[in-house]
Design a protein around this motif. Structure first.
Motif, PDB file in Angstrom:
ATOM      1  N   ALA A   1      -5.411  -2.087  -7.486  1.00  0.00           N
ATOM      2  CA  ALA A   1      -5.489  -1.455  -6.160  1.00  0.00           C
ATOM      3  C   ALA A   1      -5.994  -2.446  -5.119  1.00  0.00           C
ATOM      4  O   ALA A   1      -5.507  -2.480  -3.978  1.00  0.00           O
ATOM      5  N   ALA A   2      -6.964  -3.260  -5.507  1.00  0.00           N
ATOM      6  CA  ALA A   2      -7.493  -4.258  -4.577  1.00  0.00           C
ATOM      7  C   ALA A   2      -6.443  -5.318  -4.259  1.00  0.00           C
ATOM      8  O   ALA A   2      -6.312  -5.747  -3.102  1.00  0.00           O
ATOM      9  N   VAL A   3      -5.692  -5.746  -5.257  1.00  0.00           N
ATOM     10  CA  VAL A   3      -4.629  -6.732  -5.023  1.00  0.00           C
ATOM     11  C   VAL A   3      -3.606  -6.169  -4.032  1.00  0.00           C
ATOM     12  O   VAL A   3      -3.144  -6.878  -3.126  1.00  0.00           O
ATOM     13  N   LYS A   4      -3.262  -4.912  -4.188  1.00  0.00           N
ATOM     14  CA  LYS A   4      -2.306  -4.298  -3.261  1.00  0.00           C
ATOM     15  C   LYS A   4      -2.867  -4.255  -1.842  1.00  0.00           C
ATOM     16  O   LYS A   4      -2.114  -4.432  -0.863  1.00  0.00           O
ATOM     17  N   GLU A   5      -4.171  -4.047  -1.710  1.00  0.00           N
ATOM     18  CA  GLU A   5      -4.801  -4.097  -0.388  1.00  0.00           C
ATOM     19  C   GLU A   5      -4.770  -5.512   0.190  1.00  0.00           C
ATOM     20  O   GLU A   5      -4.511  -5.704   1.382  1.00  0.00           O
ATOM     21  N   ILE A   6      -5.029  -6.504  -0.652  1.00  0.00           N
ATOM     22  CA  ILE A   6      -4.985  -7.889  -0.193  1.00  0.00           C
ATOM     23  C   ILE A   6      -3.585  -8.225   0.312  1.00  0.00           C
ATOM     24  O   ILE A   6      -3.416  -8.812   1.389  1.00  0.00           O
ATOM     25  N   VAL A   7      -2.564  -7.829  -0.443  1.00  0.00           N
ATOM     26  CA  VAL A   7      -1.187  -8.095  -0.047  1.00  0.00           C
ATOM     27  C   VAL A   7      -0.850  -7.361   1.241  1.00  0.00           C
ATOM     28  O   VAL A   7      -0.219  -7.927   2.155  1.00  0.00           O
ATOM     29  N   ARG A   8      -1.288  -6.123   1.360  1.00  0.00           N
ATOM     30  CA  ARG A   8      -1.015  -5.345   2.577  1.00  0.00           C
ATOM     31  C   ARG A   8      -1.628  -6.010   3.798  1.00  0.00           C
ATOM     32  O   ARG A   8      -0.970  -6.162   4.842  1.00  0.00           O
ATOM     33  N   VAL A   9      -2.892  -6.425   3.686  1.00  0.00           N
ATOM     34  CA  VAL A   9      -3.561  -7.055   4.818  1.00  0.00           C
ATOM     35  C   VAL A   9      -2.888  -8.373   5.180  1.00  0.00           C
ATOM     36  O   VAL A   9      -2.657  -8.669   6.359  1.00  0.00           O
ATOM     37  N   CYS A  10      -2.550  -9.164   4.176  1.00  0.00           N
ATOM     38  CA  CYS A  10      -1.924 -10.465   4.457  1.00  0.00           C
ATOM     39  C   CYS A  10      -0.566 -10.288   5.112  1.00  0.00           C
ATOM     40  O   CYS A  10      -0.222 -11.028   6.050  1.00  0.00           O
ATOM     41  N   ARG A  11       0.211  -9.321   4.660  1.00  0.00           N
ATOM     42  CA  ARG A  11       1.498  -9.034   5.306  1.00  0.00           C
ATOM     43  C   ARG A  11       1.287  -8.606   6.763  1.00  0.00           C
ATOM     44  O   ARG A  11       1.987  -9.068   7.673  1.00  0.00           O
ATOM     45  N   THR A  12       0.322  -7.738   6.970  1.00  0.00           N
ATOM     46  CA  THR A  12       0.039  -7.271   8.331  1.00  0.00           C
ATOM     47  C   THR A  12      -0.387  -8.420   9.221  1.00  0.00           C
ATOM     48  O   THR A  12       0.097  -8.570  10.351  1.00  0.00           O
ATOM     49  N   GLU A  13      -1.291  -9.266   8.711  1.00  0.00           N
ATOM     50  CA  GLU A  13      -1.868 -10.312   9.550  1.00  0.00           C
ATOM     51  C   GLU A  13      -0.966 -11.537   9.708  1.00  0.00           C
ATOM     52  O   GLU A  13      -1.277 -12.425  10.494  1.00  0.00           O
ATOM     53  N   GLN A  14       0.167 -11.545   9.006  1.00  0.00           N
ATOM     54  CA  GLN A  14       1.197 -12.525   9.346  1.00  0.00           C
ATOM     55  C   GLN A  14       1.823 -12.191  10.704  1.00  0.00           C
ATOM     56  O   GLN A  14       2.431 -13.048  11.338  1.00  0.00           O
ATOM     57  N   HIS A  15       1.660 -10.942  11.105  1.00  0.00           N
ATOM     58  CA  HIS A  15       2.195 -10.454  12.384  1.00  0.00           C
ATOM     59  C   HIS A  15       1.060  -9.756  13.137  1.00  0.00           C
ATOM     60  O   HIS A  15       1.185  -8.594  13.538  1.00  0.00           O
ATOM     61  N   HIS A  16      -0.042 -10.469  13.329  1.00  0.00           N
ATOM     62  CA  HIS A  16      -1.258  -9.847  13.835  1.00  0.00           C
ATOM     63  C   HIS A  16      -1.043  -9.104  15.144  1.00  0.00           C
ATOM     64  O   HIS A  16      -1.417  -7.923  15.273  1.00  0.00           O
ATOM     65  N   MET A  17      -0.473  -9.764  16.124  1.00  0.00           N
ATOM     66  CA  MET A  17      -0.358  -9.157  17.452  1.00  0.00           C
ATOM     67  C   MET A  17       0.531  -7.918  17.445  1.00  0.00           C
ATOM     68  O   MET A  17       0.286  -6.966  18.177  1.00  0.00           O
ATOM     69  N   GLU A  18       1.550  -7.914  16.593  1.00  0.00           N
ATOM     70  CA  GLU A  18       2.503  -6.808  16.575  1.00  0.00           C
ATOM     71  C   GLU A  18       2.081  -5.645  15.677  1.00  0.00           C
ATOM     72  O   GLU A  18       2.360  -4.476  15.991  1.00  0.00           O
ATOM     73  N   LYS A  19       1.392  -5.937  14.568  1.00  0.00           N
ATOM     74  CA  LYS A  19       1.202  -4.907  13.541  1.00  0.00           C
ATOM     75  C   LYS A  19      -0.246  -4.545  13.240  1.00  0.00           C
ATOM     76  O   LYS A  19      -0.503  -3.497  12.639  1.00  0.00           O
ATOM     77  N   SER A  20      -1.197  -5.394  13.607  1.00  0.00           N
ATOM     78  CA  SER A  20      -2.576  -5.161  13.188  1.00  0.00           C
ATOM     79  C   SER A  20      -3.345  -4.328  14.207  1.00  0.00           C
ATOM     80  O   SER A  20      -3.194  -4.504  15.415  1.00  0.00           O
ATOM     81  N   GLU A  21      -4.181  -3.449  13.693  1.00  0.00           N
ATOM     82  CA  GLU A  21      -5.081  -2.664  14.543  1.00  0.00           C
ATOM     83  C   GLU A  21      -6.466  -3.291  14.626  1.00  0.00           C
ATOM     84  O   GLU A  21      -7.324  -2.820  15.373  1.00  0.00           O
ATOM     85  N   TYR A  22      -6.705  -4.346  13.866  1.00  0.00           N
ATOM     86  CA  TYR A  22      -8.051  -4.918  13.779  1.00  0.00           C
ATOM     87  C   TYR A  22      -8.483  -5.547  15.103  1.00  0.00           C
ATOM     88  O   TYR A  22      -7.730  -6.271  15.749  1.00  0.00           O
ATOM     89  N   PHE A  23      -9.727  -5.253  15.464  1.00  0.00           N
ATOM     90  CA  PHE A  23     -10.390  -5.981  16.544  1.00  0.00           C
ATOM     91  C   PHE A  23     -11.884  -6.029  16.219  1.00  0.00           C
ATOM     92  O   PHE A  23     -12.384  -5.233  15.418  1.00  0.00           O
TER      93      PHE A  23
END
Length: 468
Positions: A202-224
């Motif tokens: 489950a943690a690996v899937k979270e790591i992959v999800r975050v890395c995929r999202t943050e490859q497109h930070h401005m378009e896809k990420s909600e993090y601030f």
């Protein structure tokens, strides 16, 4: 559990933290220690026996032997808390939180020791499981609490999520890498596979999800992340979203391993570390999760994309050093030419197993990193070495000296580094964060377990006992 020592009068910790923060952190630490299931005296005895075996016959000075013993025991006797539920919590030292990064770095050195009792390996496994529980809880948090009590470094932090387990929510790509590294080395050293369970997956899937999202930070990420305390490096610019970046294939990071905000979002050494650990994940998934073929292919694809981004955007032509790695880039033509002590750093690339020390681009980068052309390399009356914008100008970091030694192929260079460790500990027999290059008796972080552990790895290398 040893009683924490009072600060040496020459430590700058209270100056930098302030009285209120310093004593608040110590009180939280005392509360945590009261909840320990048992003390760690048995573990200390096991490690003490191994230390004796390791040092037997070495030509180290008595001072270095004493430092090695004290630094090795410091992590186990002062920062490890075994909990009633058989999990374990490992705080960084003078700050009573468990950093994903620090906890991996604190324990890596112990995998160089044989453990016929299995009890040391049991505890390391418990910490690894805790790391992956934390990642499932919130992969954007860099440091976690002992329990969901809402303790934190700063109550004014703003982010898109509030989490009572989160001590600090500074998203750092390296924080997702260190637990994978430790799990991989743990498997390879001990042969134990029980950590590769459903929670790990489950943690690996979270790591992959975050890395995929943050490859497109401005378009896809909600993090601030915003911390309006007047300290520039504690907040991410552009309303917490970071400066503009273009797509590179690399993974965006808000903060560096120093917990300072990135100037440009693609932190090259962190992306290099991601390439390494995604390789580890491919191997782990192939061995223990054969049904997760889609996930393994996704891991391999991200690894390929990140490496392509490093190749295209991460290498710059320096007029003095030739082809070398930038520290940060934005994918829009800008780069930050510097190095910082925090691992992963450019200096640490062989240590994180991204490249060999002989790699020509690494060698060019190393010459830059260990020169005054790098604005965070300092030379003083007593010492010289890599520092950080995290501490004042003129402060050399013991961690930087250890990484310099661990990545050096020059015997005389390493000999000089050993001498510096002997003479810059302020007679504490421990390492610190930064110390003033003109006067090593002035330093930050009396109690910094990760730095102690990396020093011990350097010592193991010097006596031919480094296995990891």
């Amino acid at each position: 559990m040893e009683n924490e020592n009072l600060l040496n009068e020459t430590s700058r910790d209270i100056d930098f933290m302030g009285d209120e923060t310093y004593y608040r952190l110590r009180q939280i630490t005392k509360t945590i220690l009261k909840q320990a299931k048992k003390d760690n005296s048995e573990l200390a005895e096991i490690i003490g026996d191994r230390i004796h075996e390791v040092l037997e016959g070495s030509e180290l000075s008595d001072k270095l032997k004493r430092m090695f013993r004290k630094c090795m025991l410091n992590t186990i006797t002062t920062t490890l808390v075994q909990k009633e539920d058989d999990s374990a919590f490992l705080f960084t030292g003078d700050i009573p939180a468990m950093w994903l990064r620090d906890s991996g770095g604190q324990l890596r050195v112990f995998l160089n020791l044989d453990d016929p009792t299995g009890k040391l390996y049991d505890v390391i496994g418990s910490v690894i499981r805790q790391q992956f529980r934390y990642i499932v809880n919130d992969p954007y948090t860099n440091a976690f609490n002992f329990s969901a009590d809402g303790n934190c470094w700063s109550e004014i932090d703003q982010s898109e999520r509030k989490n009572p387990l989160s001590w600090e929510r500074k998203y750092e790509l390296d924080s997702l890498c260190f637990p994978v590294e430790l799990a991989y080395f743990y498997w390879k050293k001990t042969g134990r596979t029980d950590i590769f369970d459903s929670e790990f997956l489950a943690a690996v899937k979270e790591i992959v999800r975050v890395c995929r999202t943050e490859q497109h930070h401005m378009e896809k990420s909600e993090y601030f992340f915003i911390r309006e305390n007047g300290v520039e490096q504690d907040s991410v610019p552009n309303n917490g979203r970071g400066s503009e970046v273009g797509y590179t294939g690399m993974i965006w990071s808000a903060f560096r391993p120093s917990d300072d905000a990135c100037e440009y979002g693609y932190l090259i050494p962190a992306n290099m570390f991601a390439v390494v650990i995604f390789g580890y994940l491919e191997e782990i998934l192939s061995a223990f999760f054969v049904e997760e073929e889609t996930l393994k292919n996704e891991v391999a694809q991200i690894r390929k994309e990140v490496q392509a981004g490093i190749n295209e955007f991460g290498i710059i032509q320096h007029p003095k050093y030739g082809d070398m790695y930038a520290y940060e880039v934005d994918g829009l033509g800008h780069h930050n030419c510097m190095d910082d002590t925090g691992v992963p750093s450019l200096l640490s690339l062989p240590y994180i197993k991204y490249c060999e020390p002989s790699d020509p681009i690494y060698q060019n980068t190393r010459r830059f990193s260990l020169s005054t052309d790098n604005r965070y390399y300092f030379e003083g009356k007593i010492a010289k070495g890599l520092g950080s914008p995290h501490t004042p100008p003129g402060y050399v970091w013991h961690m930087g000296l250890a990484i310099q030694g661990l990545t050096s192929v020059d015997k005389e260079e390493r000999k000089e580094l050993l001498r510096l460790f002997e003479t810059t500990d302020a007679d504490t027999d421990l390492t610190h964060e930064g110390f003033l290059a003109d006067d090593p008796n002035i330093y930050t972080r009396e109690w910094f377990s990760w730095s102690n552990s990396i020093f011990c790895e350097f010592i193991l290398k010097e006596i031919g006992k480094l296995k990891i």
